[in-house]
Structures are given as structure tokens and as C-alpha cells.
Design a protein around this motif. Structure first.
Motif, PDB file in Angstrom:
ATOM      1  N   GLU A   6       0.829  -1.201   0.000  1.00  0.00           N
ATOM      2  CA  GLU A   6       0.000   0.000   0.000  1.00  0.00           C
ATOM      3  C   GLU A   6       0.870   1.260   0.000  1.00  0.00           C
ATOM      4  OE1 GLU A   6      -2.166  -2.853   2.991  1.00  0.00           O
ATOM      5  OE2 GLU A   6      -0.093  -2.239   2.552  1.00  0.00           O
ATOM      6  N   GLY A   9      -0.879   6.962   2.064  1.00  0.00           N
ATOM      7  CA  GLY A   9      -1.375   7.465   3.333  1.00  0.00           C
ATOM      8  C   GLY A   9      -0.650   8.735   3.757  1.00  0.00           C
ATOM      9  N   LEU A  20      -5.299   6.267  -2.022  1.00  0.00           N
ATOM     10  CA  LEU A  20      -4.469   5.132  -1.653  1.00  0.00           C
ATOM     11  C   LEU A  20      -4.303   4.209  -2.856  1.00  0.00           C
ATOM     12  CD1 LEU A  20      -5.974   4.174   1.829  1.00  0.00           C
ATOM     13  CD2 LEU A  20      -4.230   5.881   1.292  1.00  0.00           C
ATOM     14  N   TRP A  36     -10.449  -2.886   0.528  1.00  0.00           N
ATOM     15  CA  TRP A  36      -9.792  -2.148   1.592  1.00  0.00           C
ATOM     16  C   TRP A  36     -10.537  -2.354   2.905  1.00  0.00           C
ATOM     17  CZ3 TRP A  36      -5.257   0.430   0.748  1.00  0.00           C
ATOM     18  CH2 TRP A  36      -4.897   0.683  -0.577  1.00  0.00           C
ATOM     19  N   TYR A  94      -5.057   1.723   6.972  1.00  0.00           N
ATOM     20  CA  TYR A  94      -5.834   1.161   5.870  1.00  0.00           C
ATOM     21  C   TYR A  94      -5.063  -0.022   5.273  1.00  0.00           C
ATOM     22  CZ  TYR A  94      -9.238   4.889   6.063  1.00  0.00           C
ATOM     23  OH  TYR A  94     -10.244   5.723   6.485  1.00  0.00           O
ATOM     24  N   THR A 119      -1.280   1.184   5.525  1.00  0.00           N
ATOM     25  CA  THR A 119      -0.774   2.550   5.396  1.00  0.00           C
ATOM     26  C   THR A 119      -1.633   3.450   6.293  1.00  0.00           C
ATOM     27  OG1 THR A 119      -0.195   4.323   3.834  1.00  0.00           O
ATOM     28  CG2 THR A 119      -2.204   3.090   3.357  1.00  0.00           C
TER      29      THR A 119
END
Length: 125
Positions: A6, A9, A20, A36, A94, A119
Motif C-alpha cells: 500500500e 497514506g 491510496l 480495503w 488502511y 498505510t
């Protein structure tokens, strides 16, 4: 070895936007749905959004519906989460997720086959 990485962020103010990205590698992802989840401090990991492997179907948690948009680029094995009108309660780590389970069940943590490392998104008021 499957890897989900990822990025995107960061620290933003309420009302701002972030995008993202999650790049997947290590196998073919045909017929795998991507999505997600997020985990806020002191809370359990929760579903945010999922997109079918062809991209034709999407599902969102009620808390993000109308503000977040999930998309994917199968040529790049990448899934995106466009987050608009961010709120302080969106603050969380996330996580990218990939699942071969029926898409209607992917909202369940137990149906996820692969996870990214996460992230952090921090939204200040």
C-alpha cells in the motif's frame, strides 16, 4: 510469494482528499476481488470497500458511501481508494485485501486470502 504494498497514506485536514494505492504481485489475480479494510486505534479491523475482479461491482461500508471510490487496474494488479471529504473518524491504518471468495462474503475478515501491511491515514480536525 504474494505481496500487497500500500501507499498514499498521510496526514491531512478534515475535508481534504487522499488516494491510496495497492500494488499486488506474486501470482495471477484473475477471479480475485480486491478491497480495503481499516483499523482505528483501539478498534477492530472493519470493511471499507471491495471491487470485483472485472471491476463491474463495488460495495462500500455505509460510513464511507458517497465519499470514497474504489477502482482497479488489472493490467497493473493495482487497486485504488479515492477518499474525499475526509473526517477525523476516518483516521486509521488502511489495509489492502485480496480474496478469491464470493464477493458478497469479502466483507468478512475470515474470507480475505491476502493482506497488505497497511498505510496510516490521519485526519485532523
Amino acid at each position: 510469494q504474494v505481496q500487497l504494498v500500500e501507499s498514499g497514506g498521510g496526514l491531512v485536514q478534515a475535508g481534504d482528499s487522499l488516494r491510496l494505492s495497492c500494488a499486488a504481485s506474486g501470482r495471477t489475480f484473475d477471479n480475485f476481488h480486491m478491497g480495503w479494510f481499516r483499523q482505528a486505534p483501539g478498534k477492530e479491523r472493519e470493511f471499507v470497500a471491495v471491487i470485483s475482479w472485472r471491476g463491474g461491482s463495488t460495495w462500500y461500508a455505509d460510513s464511507v458511501k458517497g465519499r470514497f471510490t474504489i477502482s482497479r487496474d488489472n493490467a497493473k494488479n493495482t487497486v485504488y481508494l479515492q477518499m474525499n471529504s475526509l473526517k477525523p473518524e476516518d483516521t486509521a491504518v488502511y489495509y489492502c485485501a485480496v480474496s478469491g471468495a464470493p464477493i458478497g462474503t469479502m466483507m468478512q475478515l475470515s474470507r480475505v486470502d491476502y493482506w497488505g501491511k497497511g498505510t496510516l491515514v490521519t485526519v485532523s480536525s
